[in-house]
Motif scaffolding. Structure first.
Motif, PDB file in Angstrom:
ATOM      1  N   ALA A  48      31.354  10.562 -17.077  1.00 16.84           N
ATOM      2  CA  ALA A  48      29.898  10.209 -16.820  1.00 16.84           C
ATOM      3  C   ALA A  48      29.780   8.867 -15.680  1.00 16.84           C
ATOM      4  N   MET A  49      30.606   8.062 -15.924  1.00 21.54           N
ATOM      5  CA  MET A  49      30.331   6.820 -15.115  1.00 21.54           C
ATOM      6  C   MET A  49      30.881   6.917 -13.670  1.00 21.54           C
ATOM      7  N   VAL A  50      32.075   7.518 -13.573  1.00 21.29           N
ATOM      8  CA  VAL A  50      32.792   7.419 -12.195  1.00 21.29           C
ATOM      9  C   VAL A  50      32.778   8.930 -11.688  1.00 21.29           C
ATOM     10  N   GLN A  51      33.207   9.728 -12.397  1.00 25.09           N
ATOM     11  CA  GLN A  51      33.617  11.210 -11.814  1.00 25.09           C
ATOM     12  C   GLN A  51      32.234  11.913 -11.201  1.00 25.09           C
ATOM     13  N   LEU A  52      31.099  11.865 -12.057  1.00 25.26           N
ATOM     14  CA  LEU A  52      29.864  12.587 -11.714  1.00 25.26           C
ATOM     15  C   LEU A  52      28.873  11.702 -10.740  1.00 25.26           C
ATOM     16  N   ARG A  53      29.477  10.480 -10.551  1.00 17.18           N
ATOM     17  CA  ARG A  53      28.663   9.925  -9.422  1.00 17.18           C
ATOM     18  C   ARG A  53      29.145   9.516  -8.242  1.00 17.18           C
ATOM     19  N   ASP A  54      28.594   9.160  -7.287  1.00 21.95           N
ATOM     20  CA  ASP A  54      28.981   8.917  -5.884  1.00 21.95           C
ATOM     21  C   ASP A  54      28.650   7.248  -5.660  1.00 21.95           C
ATOM     22  N   ASP A  55      28.170   6.649  -6.721  1.00 18.06           N
ATOM     23  CA  ASP A  55      27.827   5.206  -6.219  1.00 18.06           C
ATOM     24  C   ASP A  55      28.792   4.411  -7.314  1.00 18.06           C
ATOM     25  N   VAL A  56      29.960   4.911  -7.908  1.00 15.70           N
ATOM     26  CA  VAL A  56      30.711   3.902  -9.025  1.00 15.70           C
ATOM     27  C   VAL A  56      31.986   4.283  -8.221  1.00 15.70           C
ATOM     28  N   VAL A  57      32.808   3.122  -8.392  1.00 17.36           N
ATOM     29  CA  VAL A  57      34.259   3.231  -8.042  1.00 17.36           C
ATOM     30  C   VAL A  57      34.919   2.716  -9.293  1.00 17.36           C
ATOM     31  N   GLY A  58      36.331   2.780  -9.331  1.00 11.15           N
ATOM     32  CA  GLY A  58      37.022   2.455 -10.636  1.00 11.15           C
ATOM     33  C   GLY A  58      38.132   1.180 -10.002  1.00 11.15           C
ATOM     34  N   LEU A  59      38.478   0.568 -11.210  1.00  6.46           N
ATOM     35  CA  LEU A  59      39.204  -0.469 -11.032  1.00  6.46           C
ATOM     36  C   LEU A  59      40.201  -0.664 -12.261  1.00  6.46           C
TER      37      LEU A  59
END
Ligand code: GAP
Length: 431
Positions: A48-59
């Motif tokens: 929900a927070m990373v995969q389905l958005r284009d405005d969030v990246v992971g760390l």
């Protein structure tokens, strides 16, 4: 609560750590089913927070961290709880959690408490062989600071611009004075945090946006809406960094309590790290020529606490055909196993085709395979661990190459050809 804790132990979800040595200080281990479910909780959050958005990246930042981070963030000075000891029974309490400061809840002693001392919750350790002040490191007490200290690095490499976010899940450590209520409060736990960087004048708008999004995440995964509420903090409750915080609260067996905190951290952290490190932690907008320190909205959830809340809300006792059963009505995305393959009998004649079915389904989902005891008892076992679908292989399968799918919640059974089994299962499972 007791039923869920028992189920967790009996079926291998979560149990006290180092139990053969009598346990170890409110630490817990996640067994074969717990590790699957915890991964599913985190995977659902990441999706929900990373995969389905284009405005969030992971760390995934280091857990062992420099004291300079915690000095700048304010944790060395402020991340403390007031601690009091009872002079009579020697029990230790958090002063802010005592209902009556004059009576010890453990021994009933009157006016037996010491003066409160501020106790820092961070775990301190030493890097390298020499245990002196120059080699101090801390286990991170939150994942959030990783996003602030890497802000510039990620801004420069990811080609994102505000509004954008950095998400991280992983272990955090706090030397809690009063751990308890199973995995609600432990000293080692997992968090799932997003730091969402926005232009300064958009803080309130994005704060409200994330309140809605986060509430929806829980209900989409089957958490009943009447067990969830948002509670806005009073100004005197706010953390040292916050201009506004609301908690997503869950109705635990002991009452309403925090599940997730959503905070408007303003530019506190970026400015603090900029001042301490000498780096400019800003965004420069080439189009407008504007330079600013972004404000940050932070939805901060606990993965282990969330898993417990999902278990509590899924736990049901009902009756099937006059027989009591325990069923975990978990959303399929969270269930440890999505499918169980159950040959009707342990006879050798059924094993090859049952194993064929197992290897057909295994590449797609986590599957349990169980061939011992009566089929009724095996269904109960799967219900108890929340498996949404059972696939039964029977003697007719040898003739018609078809199997039966049984639904945990509706108890409906349908017969489908092995050739279309994966498609049939897929149409009943969300991902
Ligand atoms: N970065 C902000 C932050 O860490 P927090 O409210 O202290 O905020 C966020 O923590 C979430 O982490 C909590 O809502 C809770 O779900 C989880 N959490 C915090 N302390 C915990 C503990 N001792 N045991 C289990 N979960 C904990």
């Amino acid at each position: 609560m007791e039923s869920v804790v028992n189920l967790c132990k009996r079926r291998g979800f979560v149990f006290p750590s180092a139990e053969i040595y009598g346990g170890f200080r409110s630490t817990y281990d996640y067994g074969p089913l717990g590790v699957l479910m915890l991964r599913n909780v985190k995977e659902a959050w990441w999706r929900a927070m990373v995969q389905l958005r284009d405005d969030v990246v992971g760390l995934d930042a280091a857990i062992l961290s420099s004291p300079r981070i915690w000095e700048a963030s304010g944790h060395l000075a402020n991340f403390t709880d007031p601690l009091v000891d009872c002079r009579n029974c020697k029990e230790r309490f958090r002063e802010d959690q005592l209902e009556d400061r004059s009576v010890c809840p453990s021994c009933g002693g009157k006016e037996t408490f010491t003066e409160a001392r501020q106790f820092n919750l961070m775990f301190k350790t030493f890097v390298g062989p020499v245990e002196d002040e120059g080699n101090v490191a801390y286990l991170r007490p939150e994942t959030a600071q990783g996003m602030f200290v890497n802000f510039l690095q990620i801004l420069n490499t990811s080609r994102k611009r505000p509004p954008f976010g950095i998400a991280q899940m992983g272990k955090s450590f706090r030397n809690e004075i009063t751990p308890g209520n199973f995995v609600f409060r432990t000293r080692e736990f997992e968090q799932m945090e997003l730091e969402f960087f926005v232009p300064p004048d958009q803080g309130q708008k994005w704060f409200e946006y994330w309140l809605d999004e986060r509430m929806r995440w829980y209900t989409d995964l089957g958490m009943p809406a009447d067990k969830l509420r948002l509670r806005h903090h009073d100004p005197d409750e706010l953390s040292h960094y916050s201009a506004g915080t609301a908690d997503v609260e869950f109705l635990y067996p002991w009452g309403w309590g925090e599940l997730e905190g959503i905070a408007n951290r303003t530019d506190f952290d970026l400015k603090a790290h900029a001042a301490a490190s000498g780096e400019k932690l800003e965004y420069f907008d080439q189009a407008s020529g504007e330079r600013y320190v972004p404000h940050v909205i932070e939805p901060a959830a606990g993965a282990t606490r969330t898993m417990m809340a999902f278990l509590l809300s899924a736990y049901t006792e009902d009756e099937v055909g006059g027989e009591a059963r325990t069923v975990l009505r978990l959303h399929p995305a969270l269930a440890p196993y999505k499918v169980a393959v159950l040959p009707l009998s342990k006879k050798d004649t059924l094993t090859p085709v049952a194993r064929e079915v197992l290897s057909l389904v295994q590449p797609h989902w986590m599957v349990d395979y169980d061939e011992t005891q009566s089929i009724g008892r095996r269904y109960r076992r799967q219900d108890e661990i929340g498996t949404p679908l059972c696939v039964t292989v029977d003697f007719e399968t040898l003739e018609d190459r078809a199997v039966t799918i049984r639904d945990r919640d509706t108890l409906e059974q349908v017969r489908v050809p092995i050739d279309t089994l994966v498609a049939e299962l897929r149409s009943r499972l969300p991902i």
